[in-house]
Motif scaffolding. Structure first.
Motif, mmCIF file in Angstrom:
data_model
loop_
_atom_site.group_PDB
_atom_site.id
_atom_site.type_symbol
_atom_site.label_atom_id
_atom_site.label_comp_id
_atom_site.label_asym_id
_atom_site.label_seq_id
_atom_site.Cartn_x
_atom_site.Cartn_y
_atom_site.Cartn_z
ATOM 1 N N VAL A 161 40.794 24.834 42.562
ATOM 2 C CA VAL A 161 41.676 25.437 41.561
ATOM 3 C C VAL A 161 43.050 24.809 41.725
ATOM 4 C CG1 VAL A 161 42.731 27.587 40.768
ATOM 5 C CG2 VAL A 161 40.399 27.603 41.664
ATOM 6 N N VAL A 162 43.647 24.352 40.623
ATOM 7 C CA VAL A 162 44.968 23.736 40.683
ATOM 8 C C VAL A 162 46.055 24.731 40.288
ATOM 9 C CG1 VAL A 162 44.152 21.379 40.290
ATOM 10 C CG2 VAL A 162 44.749 22.795 38.342
ATOM 11 N N ASP A 163 47.245 24.490 40.809
ATOM 12 C CA ASP A 163 48.466 25.236 40.502
ATOM 13 C C ASP A 163 48.546 26.580 41.214
ATOM 14 O OD1 ASP A 163 49.481 23.251 38.848
ATOM 15 O OD2 ASP A 163 48.528 24.087 37.067
ATOM 16 N N GLU A 164 49.757 27.109 41.201
ATOM 17 C CA GLU A 164 50.043 28.440 41.732
ATOM 18 C C GLU A 164 49.660 29.478 40.680
ATOM 19 O OE1 GLU A 164 51.811 29.745 44.629
ATOM 20 O OE2 GLU A 164 51.343 27.800 45.480
ATOM 21 N N HIS A 165 49.165 30.606 41.133
ATOM 22 C CA HIS A 165 48.785 31.689 40.221
ATOM 23 C C HIS A 165 49.321 33.009 40.763
ATOM 24 C CE1 HIS A 165 46.219 29.029 37.859
ATOM 25 N NE2 HIS A 165 45.889 28.487 39.017
ATOM 26 N N GLU A 166 50.590 32.963 41.210
ATOM 27 C CA GLU A 166 51.211 34.123 41.849
ATOM 28 C C GLU A 166 51.305 35.323 40.910
ATOM 29 O OE1 GLU A 166 55.262 35.356 44.283
ATOM 30 O OE2 GLU A 166 55.103 33.361 43.403
ATOM 31 N N HIS A 167 51.564 35.090 39.637
ATOM 32 C CA HIS A 167 51.771 36.190 38.692
ATOM 33 C C HIS A 167 50.534 36.439 37.844
ATOM 34 C CE1 HIS A 167 55.871 36.255 40.004
ATOM 35 N NE2 HIS A 167 55.962 34.962 39.783
ATOM 36 N N GLU A 168 49.365 36.113 38.412
ATOM 37 C CA GLU A 168 48.104 36.291 37.701
ATOM 38 C C GLU A 168 47.109 37.015 38.597
ATOM 39 O OE1 GLU A 168 46.894 32.367 36.149
ATOM 40 O OE2 GLU A 168 49.001 31.859 36.421
ATOM 41 N N VAL A 169 46.125 37.632 37.989
ATOM 42 C CA VAL A 169 45.019 38.241 38.706
ATOM 43 C C VAL A 169 43.857 37.260 38.614
ATOM 44 C CG1 VAL A 169 43.384 40.166 38.737
ATOM 45 C CG2 VAL A 169 45.776 40.571 38.122
ATOM 46 N N CYS A 170 43.389 36.778 39.776
ATOM 47 C CA CYS A 170 42.302 35.800 39.805
ATOM 48 C C CYS A 170 41.092 36.399 40.511
ATOM 49 C CB CYS A 170 42.736 34.524 40.517
ATOM 50 S SG CYS A 170 44.140 33.707 39.729
ATOM 51 N N GLU A 171 39.901 36.048 40.006
ATOM 52 C CA GLU A 171 38.660 36.569 40.567
ATOM 53 C C GLU A 171 37.569 35.520 40.526
ATOM 54 O OE1 GLU A 171 38.353 41.147 39.287
ATOM 55 O OE2 GLU A 171 38.334 39.760 37.599
ATOM 56 N N SER A 172 36.676 35.587 41.504
ATOM 57 C CA SER A 172 35.410 34.848 41.447
ATOM 58 C C SER A 172 34.452 35.740 40.685
ATOM 59 C CB SER A 172 34.847 34.616 42.849
ATOM 60 O OG SER A 172 35.572 33.642 43.522
ATOM 61 N N VAL A 173 33.731 35.157 39.720
ATOM 62 C CA VAL A 173 32.843 35.940 38.865
ATOM 63 C C VAL A 173 31.477 35.271 38.803
ATOM 64 C CG1 VAL A 173 32.536 36.873 36.532
ATOM 65 C CG2 VAL A 173 34.839 36.625 37.473
ATOM 66 N N LEU A 174 30.413 36.059 38.969
ATOM 67 C CA LEU A 174 29.059 35.525 38.844
ATOM 68 C C LEU A 174 28.743 35.238 37.389
ATOM 69 C CD1 LEU A 174 26.781 37.666 41.182
ATOM 70 C CD2 LEU A 174 27.223 35.229 41.303
ATOM 71 N N LEU A 175 28.130 34.097 37.130
ATOM 72 C CA LEU A 175 27.732 33.742 35.767
ATOM 73 C C LEU A 175 26.219 33.825 35.583
ATOM 74 C CD1 LEU A 175 30.066 30.700 35.045
ATOM 75 C CD2 LEU A 175 30.362 33.093 34.396
ATOM 76 N N SER A 176 25.467 33.151 36.473
ATOM 77 C CA SER A 176 24.010 33.168 36.294
ATOM 78 C C SER A 176 23.292 32.843 37.599
ATOM 79 C CB SER A 176 23.591 32.157 35.223
ATOM 80 O OG SER A 176 23.886 30.841 35.646
ATOM 81 N N SER A 177 22.066 33.339 37.659
ATOM 82 C CA SER A 177 21.193 33.080 38.794
ATOM 83 C C SER A 177 20.123 32.085 38.373
ATOM 84 C CB SER A 177 20.518 34.376 39.250
ATOM 85 O OG SER A 177 19.492 34.102 40.178
ATOM 86 N N PRO A 178 19.786 31.140 39.235
ATOM 87 C CA PRO A 178 18.724 30.187 38.903
ATOM 88 C C PRO A 178 17.333 30.769 39.172
ATOM 89 C CG PRO A 178 19.616 29.652 41.033
ATOM 90 C CD PRO A 178 20.424 30.819 40.502
ATOM 91 N N HIS A 179 17.289 31.966 39.749
ATOM 92 C CA HIS A 179 16.012 32.580 40.122
ATOM 93 C C HIS A 179 15.743 33.803 39.249
ATOM 94 C CE1 HIS A 179 16.009 29.960 43.599
ATOM 95 N NE2 HIS A 179 17.256 30.333 43.838
ATOM 96 N N PRO A 180 14.794 33.723 38.326
ATOM 97 C CA PRO A 180 14.519 34.841 37.416
ATOM 98 C C PRO A 180 14.132 36.130 38.152
ATOM 99 C CG PRO A 180 13.179 32.916 36.850
ATOM 100 C CD PRO A 180 13.929 32.577 38.082
ATOM 101 N N GLU A 181 13.466 36.005 39.298
ATOM 102 C CA GLU A 181 13.053 37.202 40.034
ATOM 103 C C GLU A 181 14.234 37.879 40.742
ATOM 104 O OE1 GLU A 181 13.008 33.877 42.915
ATOM 105 O OE2 GLU A 181 12.237 34.072 40.897
ATOM 106 N N CYS A 182 15.360 37.203 40.769
ATOM 107 C CA CYS A 182 16.575 37.772 41.371
ATOM 108 C C CYS A 182 17.736 37.477 40.425
ATOM 109 C CB CYS A 182 16.823 37.171 42.753
ATOM 110 S SG CYS A 182 18.079 38.086 43.661
ATOM 111 N N GLY A 183 17.704 38.127 39.256
ATOM 112 C CA GLY A 183 18.681 37.789 38.233
ATOM 113 C C GLY A 183 19.551 38.929 37.749
ATOM 114 N N SER A 184 19.325 40.157 38.244
ATOM 115 C CA SER A 184 20.156 41.294 37.828
ATOM 116 C C SER A 184 21.390 41.372 38.710
ATOM 117 C CB SER A 184 19.377 42.599 37.959
ATOM 118 O OG SER A 184 18.243 42.591 37.151
ATOM 119 N N LEU A 185 22.539 41.608 38.104
ATOM 120 C CA LEU A 185 23.783 41.724 38.869
ATOM 121 C C LEU A 185 23.775 42.985 39.731
ATOM 122 C CD1 LEU A 185 26.369 40.807 36.097
ATOM 123 C CD2 LEU A 185 25.725 39.398 38.049
ATOM 124 N N VAL A 186 24.300 42.875 40.938
ATOM 125 C CA VAL A 186 24.499 44.043 41.797
ATOM 126 C C VAL A 186 25.823 44.669 41.359
ATOM 127 C CG1 VAL A 186 24.910 44.858 44.140
ATOM 128 C CG2 VAL A 186 23.251 43.033 43.746
#
Length: 170
Positions: A96-121
């Motif tokens: 990630v580039v730049d400072e983000h001091e005045h922002e709220v940043c999060e890691s977010v799940l997008l997708s699972s490559p495994h259909p048998e384990c694909g529901s979000l916790v």
């Protein structure tokens, strides 16, 4: 004696000049903006027991897609996003580039490559990360809490693990 007074005066002038010049140059060098870069690191797990958290029976997913996204604290408008994929250990490293001091940043799940384990916790689909150097953290690597998907059917061994956990329930 006259020569000694001249050399003392020269030394005094030198120290006074140095005392004025050094702080100015240090201050000027500190104000030069530099391009910041952070690495957000985290893991993606498969909750094989549907407990809602990592257990010894959890596995880590290779190929899961994750995004680091930032929003303005006041307006909530999205300011940036950076995507990545987990490696064979279920670990992602997203630059990630730049400072983000005045922002709220999060890691977010997008997708699972495994259909048998694909529901979000629930509650494990996003994790906050602080992307500024103005917080006392010396490293450019920021660690996010583990993110998780869950299996549609729990493993048979999970019942035994549940009983073990209930023994120590406080």
């Amino acid at each position: 004696m006259g020569k000694n007074k001249i050399s003392m005066a020269a030394v005094l002038v030198f120290f006074v000049a140095a005392a004025c010049f050094v702080p100015m140059s240090v201050s000027a060098a500190r104000d030069v903006p530099k391009k910041s870069k952070f690495t957000v690191r985290g893991r993606v797990f498969c909750d094989t027991c549907q407990f809602g958290y990592e257990t010894p029976l959890s596995t880590y997913l290779s190929g899961a897609k994750v995004r680091v996204e930032c929003h303005d604290k006041t307006t909530k408008a999205k300011t940036c996003n950076f995507e990545g994929v987990t490696d064979h250990t279920g670990t992602y490293n997203i630059d990630v580039v730049d400072e983000h001091e005045h922002e709220v940043c999060e890691s977010v799940l997008l997708s699972s490559p495994h259909p048998e384990c694909g529901s979000l916790v629930s509650g494990r689909e996003r994790a906050p990360v602080f992307l500024t150097h103005n917080n006392g953290i010396a490293s450019d690597t920021r660690f996010a809490n583990a993110l998780g998907f869950q299996k549609s059917t729990p493993l048979a061994e999970c019942a035994k693990l549940q009983k073990l956990y209930e023994q120590y329930d406080v």
